[in-house]
Each structure stands twice: as C-alpha cells, then as structure tokens.
Design a protein around this motif. Structure first.
Motif, short mmCIF file in Angstrom:
data_model
loop_
_atom_site.label_atom_id
_atom_site.label_comp_id
_atom_site.label_asym_id
_atom_site.label_seq_id
_atom_site.Cartn_x
_atom_site.Cartn_y
_atom_site.Cartn_z
N THR A 1 1.03 -1.08 0.06
CA THR A 1 -0.22 -0.34 0.28
C THR A 1 0.92 1.22 -0.12
N ASN A 2 0.34 2.16 -0.26
CA ASN A 2 0.74 4.08 0.41
C ASN A 2 0.45 4.42 0.99
N GLU A 3 -0.37 4.19 1.87
CA GLU A 3 -0.74 4.25 3.25
C GLU A 3 -1.48 3.77 3.94
N ALA A 4 -1.80 4.74 4.95
CA ALA A 4 -2.18 3.72 6.63
C ALA A 4 -3.13 3.64 6.43
N ARG A 5 -4.17 1.89 6.89
CA ARG A 5 -5.68 1.95 5.99
C ARG A 5 -6.31 2.58 5.35
N SER A 6 -5.36 1.53 4.59
CA SER A 6 -5.76 1.39 3.13
C SER A 6 -6.67 0.26 2.74
N GLY A 7 -7.31 -0.50 4.01
CA GLY A 7 -8.09 -1.95 3.60
C GLY A 7 -7.74 -3.35 2.76
N LYS A 8 -5.97 -2.90 3.55
CA LYS A 8 -4.82 -4.56 2.83
C LYS A 8 -5.63 -4.81 3.47
N SER A 9 -6.19 -5.34 4.10
CA SER A 9 -6.12 -7.01 5.30
C SER A 9 -7.34 -7.39 4.72
N MET A 10 -8.03 -6.41 4.08
CA MET A 10 -9.70 -7.05 2.64
C MET A 10 -9.37 -7.72 1.78
N ILE A 11 -8.08 -7.39 1.23
CA ILE A 11 -7.78 -7.66 -0.21
C ILE A 11 -6.32 -8.78 0.29
N ALA A 12 -6.15 -8.68 1.60
CA ALA A 12 -5.40 -9.89 1.99
C ALA A 12 -6.16 -11.34 1.43
N LEU A 13 -7.17 -11.17 2.08
CA LEU A 13 -8.44 -11.80 2.75
C LEU A 13 -9.15 -12.98 1.10
N GLY A 14 -8.51 -11.96 0.37
CA GLY A 14 -9.63 -11.92 -0.44
C GLY A 14 -9.11 -12.96 -1.82
N LEU A 15 -7.35 -12.16 -2.02
CA LEU A 15 -6.14 -13.19 -2.34
C LEU A 15 -6.19 -13.92 -1.74
N MET A 16 -6.06 -14.79 -0.72
CA MET A 16 -5.55 -15.68 -0.15
C MET A 16 -7.49 -17.12 -0.54
N GLU A 17 -7.96 -16.63 -0.82
CA GLU A 17 -9.51 -16.97 -1.19
C GLU A 17 -9.25 -17.23 -2.01
N LEU A 18 -8.86 -17.01 -3.17
CA LEU A 18 -8.50 -16.91 -4.11
C LEU A 18 -7.51 -17.85 -4.62
N LEU A 19 -6.05 -18.10 -3.75
CA LEU A 19 -5.64 -18.65 -4.21
C LEU A 19 -5.58 -19.90 -3.23
N ARG A 20 -6.25 -19.81 -2.53
CA ARG A 20 -6.31 -21.74 -1.29
C ARG A 20 -7.79 -22.51 -2.71
N GLY A 21 -8.51 -22.28 -3.52
CA GLY A 21 -9.05 -22.49 -4.13
C GLY A 21 -8.33 -22.98 -5.56
N ALA A 22 -6.97 -22.40 -5.73
CA ALA A 22 -6.54 -23.25 -7.41
C ALA A 22 -5.30 -23.52 -6.67
#
Length: 694
Positions: free
Chosen positions: A9-30
């Motif tokens: 990210t380029n700043e605090a409180r960007s919602g990066k955790s939400m994107i990390a959850l989505g990416l891991m769900e995507l990766l774990r599905g494949a």
C-alpha cells in the motif's frame, strides 16, 4: 506457475487486510499449499501478535507456524537501517522467505502498514524487499476522505513510484470509495495506467468500518457485566444517551452502541424495553460510564431477559469514553466471521477474480485440499445461483448461514417460519437479511394450492384434504412442495429436525429419478491433499446387490458433478477372486450389475480398502486394474461399515467430512446433522444448488 505475490500500500488504513483475505481465498481455491509472509511487522511480543498474520493463519487454517510468517519487527529493521546494514536486513528476510518457498507452492507476501515512518522511506523498504523476493506487486490505495480525482492521482503517483524503483506492477486496487463513484474511478485509473494493469475500484463497506464490543472492551480496558459471548456484534454507530428515555428512544437506531452513565437506570431500562419490542430499534451494546455498577434489581431483569448484547462498565466519564471510542481503529479479527464474509464478498464482487487468477496462477495443481474443495463449492454454486428453501428459518445457525450466503451472493434464499419471529431474532443477533425471502406457510397464498396438490398425490394412500392442509403447515412438507412445484430449486433442513422428518416428504412425492429405486447418500471426505467420496454412510442399512449397484452409480455421478473424476471401488474384506462368502458374493454381484447400469464407468470390486488407495498394494493384488490404488469413490457393503469408516477417518486422519449429501431424488433435498456448524450449512446449501443445476 508464479511462486509469490507482494501486496503493498502507500498509506495507512487502506483496507489492505480485506484484499489479503480475498487473495488468499482465491489462491487457496486453486493451489494446494499456500503460505503467508510479512517481512516486517510492528511487534513480535507475546500477546501482541500481528493481527493480519493471526487472521489469515486462523481463518484459512494454514499449516505454517506463526514464527515462520514474519522476519523482523519494525524496531529490529530500524536498528539495522540506522547502522547502514540494509544488506543484512534483506538477507534475514530472504532466509525466512526461502524456507517457506521450499515447503509451499505459493507465498502471499504482505508489506508494511505505513504506520511507523514516512511514506517515502517505507515505500523504499517495501520496493527493495519485493525486488529481492522477485515478487510481482499488487498495490492497494485508499479513497477515504478524498475526492475521486485526489484518490486516483494518489494511486497513480504511488504506482509510478514503484515503477521508478524498477517494478512493473501487476495491478492497482483503489479501495474505500463512495459506491456511486466506482465506475468513474476505475475509468480514470485505466486512462492513467493503461489496460495492461489490473485496475479495480472498491466501495467503503459499512460493516468493515464498524466497531465490535470486543474492540471497545480491549481499547478501554472495560469490565463486562453481561454478554461476554456477544462481543463480536457490530455497532453501526455509537450514541450518547443523556436525555429523557422518551426522547432517547425516538433517536435510537438499529445496531447502536449506547454510552450512558451507569446510574441512569431509566436509560438502561429503556434499552431493555426496546429489545423486547418488534417495532423499536435494537441496540448491540451498552457502555456504562463513571464506574457505577448496575443496580442489582436492574441486573436481575437483564439476566432474566437474556438479550443478545454486551454490557460493560468503564471508570471514565461519558465524554471521555465517547472520545476514546471514536479513536479506536476498526480491525478484522479471526473470530469476526461477519467482517470476514463481507470482505470476501466485496473482493469477489468488485475485482475480476478470473483475470487476477490468470495473471498470478499460470498452472493448476492436481491436489485438492479441503479449503480448495469448499472454495470451489461456493464458486460453482454462485455461478448457478439457484433458489434454496430453508424450513428452519428462526434457528440461529440457519440465520447466520443465510446472512453469509446472501452476502456472498451464493444462492437466492427463502426462510420458512413466522416472519415477525424471524426478523426479531435476526435483529437480536445483529444480522442483515437483505434479499432473503421469508414465507410463513400459515399465511402464504401458496398454502391452498400446495395442500390441493398434495391431496392429489397422496389421496390413494388415504390422505384427506384436511390432513393435506395440516401437513402443508409443516416447514419440511411446505419446503419440499416448493421444490416439487418449481418455486424453489432445492431444500436443506435437519439442524433441529430429524433425518426422517426432513426426507419423508421427498420420498412421498418428489420420489427417485428414473433408473433408481432408492435414495442413498455420500460424504465428501476432504483429506490433506485430496477429496474422496464415501457412500452410503447414512441412509440404507443393509443394501442388497441391486441396491449396492445403484448406490455405486449414483455416487459416481455425484463425484463427477463436483469435479472429482469417478474411479469406483466396491469394498469388501476380500480383493478380486481371492475370497468366498455371502458378503463377498453380494459385492461381486453388485459390481456386475453396476457395470450394466454404467458400462463406461471405471469400476472394480470386490476390493479391500488398502488395495483401493495404496498403489504398491494394488500392484501386487490387482496389477491390471485402472481403479486399484487410484480409487476416488468408495462404496461400502453396508451402513455399519460405511458409517464407522467415515467417522474413523474423520477423527483419526483429521479429515473434513462434508455431508451427508442425498442422491437419487428427482430434485435435491439435503439433510443436516443436528450438531451442524454454520459452515456445514453453507456448504450443504452450496452442494444443493450444484445438484439442482446438474
């Protein structure tokens, strides 16, 4: 296949955790084995673990140790940089990362939070780490408290800074925007960055920015008086209650966190009264200020009512308490399934996951883990988007599962039961049922039509019109008739009803599909790296050879419908022609009959379990078999053997057992166990939707 991805990210409180959850769900599905890694975290102290590491390791049940998921703390990294020892810092990070790379197929890397040092310094650190890990980069930026133009410009400048550091980005995600500005923001991003990059715009999601009582209690070091089990409910906002009860109730809105002095018994009683009303707004928590204890008579009323809220006290005065609550940063905790569900739903809705998958995953694994199987269930069900009816509409687990299913847009849902009771219960639990249809059979315009149809179907069995109407008031009968009439595509029940109560209506008038004379079941047994199908472990006690053949063919079809190549082993205590006896002959005859029913199916029997799963044993016992050593579908000779085996494997091997899944019916009806979890309900609804589309 790419081996890693760097999320930054380029700043605090960007919602990066939400994107990390989505990416891991995507990766774990494949991908079979995925790890999570943060090169630098804020602190490694006991009791102060990194929340993103905790979140992903816990929710996705990653096998790695917490200590392997990070390399350094900010303090340690700062000390090395101050001593001009950047090379050593990178060496430490590389050493920790390479251990994960050797053990896992893919590593999702999350950069720093931009909360400790200046943005320029932190960006430089992340860029150097990503370059040394040879990781493609996905950038997350925030649009909170900015105009769309400001947000896009900030994101573009950050992307250009990464390119100046020698990186070509995989994509940019602009998060936390007003919902009405998403298309414009994405268009401006593409105009500035080009179509080669993945560009996505995501909205601000209310629930992700809402506090839970747990966060309030932790931040204020509050003492809980009542409702410790309800700490994970979400507050839409907080409200100071200082006026008279009548005026306060006029201003009270659903899901409020109420802050009031502990000696304001009138306000406390007003809140409790509102919780008993179907018309008044329901609060999710009470913070009592000033260090006052609740009067004993009021506390007794509270405990008698047993409302679904948390009450806590703090020594601070009301204004300081409100100010402190305002400063709390909202987070996603591992136990907060509602925020996790909302985060995953938002990621799936607004990011082109197919495009992203193709960019970061160029090859698919043959391994199927439990998480991959569950992910694929949800994806398949979402694509088909069928209508499922749940007769046990007021049951808490059903309501929680319904919220998850609608939030992630997996199916359309109908809940059966008294509408006022269901909505009251949902409000008490702080649940949202947007888009969920609620039907009270006793009030439904379908009741007369359904009763008449049931009478037509069952009058030859002596059923009268009055009996037909009475039966249609029952949720299982009404829900099954919805499926029969085409008003729903499938039904799931059994969380509080017996198996017999759930499936009897289906046996009476949905009946079996052509070519089958019985209803049977399978369990999907999710082992560490594969999913097997076990049948029948729940319905037919002692099938004869003809029934066993039908179970084998039905189980193979079920396996194929869920992406599992069917290689069927009909099990016995003997393999091939080596054994004699009534039970072996039954399995041998069942194999012959099953081959007549499905001549193209890969099938073998009788066969012992070890010959079915172990290639070395198979080579010695059945060297020419296409099934032995590679079986995916296991047919047990009777219910006693099947039920005990699936439970033994479940408990001894740590397998996840999904089911029972009923098969052989003309239309799908599935039974839950009365001890089912919310996840079990979600999975069973997804399975039912997939069956409805098969």
């Amino acid at each position: 296949m790419a081996k890693n991805l760097y999320l930054t990210t380029n700043e605090a409180r960007s919602g990066k955790s939400m994107i990390a959850l989505g990416l891991m769900e995507l990766l774990r599905g494949a991908i079979g084995k995925v790890a999570f890694f943060r090169p630098i975290i804020l602190t490694a102290g006991e009791g102060e673990r990194d929340r993103d590491i905790q979140l992903l390791l816990s929710h996705f049940e990653l096998s790695q140790d917490y200590s392997d998921a990070f390399a350094l703390t900010f303090a340690e990294a700062g000390e090395l940089l101050a001593k001009d020892r950047e090379d050593y810092l990178i060496e430490i990070i590389l050493s920790k990362y390479q251990k994960l790379e050797e053990q896992y197929d893919f590593v999702l890397i999350e950069g720093t939070d931009f909360a400790q040092v200046t943005s320029a310094i932190e960006l430089d650190i992340n860029a150097r780490i990503a370059r040394n890990l040879a990781a493609p980069v996905l950038l997350v930026s925030s649009g909170k408290f900015k105009s769309v133009t400001e947000a896009v410009n900030g994101c573009v400048l950050a992307a250009e800074s990464w390119e100046d550091h020698g990186h070509r980005l995989l994509g940019c995600v602009l998060n936390r925007l007003p919902a009405g500005e998403l298309d414009r923001a994405e268009r401006l991003l593409r105009e500035s960055l080009g179509n080669e990059l993945l560009c996505a715009a995501l909205p601000e999601v209310d629930i992700l920015g809402s506090l839970t009582m747990r966060e309030v209690v932790l931040a204020l070091n509050a003492k809980i008086i009542y409702g410790e089990e309800y700490q994970d409910r979400h507050a839409k906002h907080h409200l100071i209650a200082a006026m008279q009860p009548g005026h306060f109730l006029e201003r009270l809105t659903e899901g409020s966190l109420v802050i009031t002095p502990g000696d304001r018994t009138d306000i406390i009683l007003a809140c409790l009264s509102a919780l008993c009303s179907a018309r008044a707004a329901h609060i999710m928590g009470l913070v009592l200020t000033g260090g006052f204890g609740m009067e004993s008579v009021v506390e007794n009323i509270l405990r008698d009512l047993s409302p679904a809220l948390t009450v806590a006290t703090v020594p601070l005065d009301t204004l300081r308490t409100a100010a402190a609550i305002h400063e709390i940063e909202c987070k996603i905790y591992p136990a907060d399934e509602r925020k996790i569900t909302s985060a995953l739903a938002t990621f799936e809705k607004y990011i082109n996951t197919q495009n992203l998958r193709e960019r970061i995953i160029t090859a698919r694994s043959d391994v199927i883990t439990p998480k991959m199987f569950e992910y694929r269930l949800i994806q398949q069900a979402r694509q088909r988007h069928k209508h499922i009816v749940l007769p046990e509409g007021a049951e808490e687990r059903i309501l929680r599962a319904a919220e998850i299913l609608r939030e992630r847009d997996v199916v359309s849902l109908t809940l059966l039961g008294n509408e006022e009771e269901i909505r009251m219960r949902a409000a008490q639990l702080g649940l949202q049922l947007r888009g969920v249809q609620i039907v009270d059979p006793s009030q439904s315009p379908w009741l007369a039509k359904y009763a008449e149809r049931y009478f037509e179907l069952r009058s030859h069995k002596g059923v009268t019109m009055d009996q037909a109407r009475e039966l249609m008031l029952d949720g299982s009968y009404f829900g099954t008739m919805m499926v029969y009439q085409g008003d729903a595509d499938g039904m799931v029940s059994g969380s509080i009803n017996t198996t017999q109560h759930t499936i009897r209506p289906a046996l009476e008038f949905i009946k079996t599909e052509p070519g089958f004379s019985l209803v049977s079941s399978v369990f999907f047994m999710c082992l560490t790296e594969k999913v097997l199908v076990y049948g029948d472990c729940a319905v037919i006690p002692d099938p004869d050879a003809s029934q066993l053949a039908q179970i084998a063919v039905a189980s193979a079809r079920t396996a194929a419908a869920f992406g599992i190549e069917p290689r069927v082993a009909l099990l016995s205590y003997s393999t091939g022609d080596s054994g004699k006896g009534q039970e072996v002959e039954k399995v041998r005859e069942a194999t012959r009959l099953a081959r007549q029913l499905a001549p193209d199916l890969a099938m073998e029997g009788p066969m012992q379990y070890d010959a079915a799963v172990d290639a070395e044993v198979a080579r010695s016992k059945m060297p020419d078999s296409k099934v032995a050593g590679r079986a995916t579908v296991f047919i047990f000779p009777d219910l006693n053997t099947g039920n005990n085996t699936y439970k033994a494997v479940q408990r001894s091997a740590g397998a996840v057992a999904v089911g029972p899944v009923l098969q052989g019916l003309n239309k799908p009806v599935n039974d839950l166990s009365r001890g089912c979890t919310i996840a079990d309900i979600v999975n069973t609804v997804a399975i039912t939707a997939i069956q409805a589309a098969s």
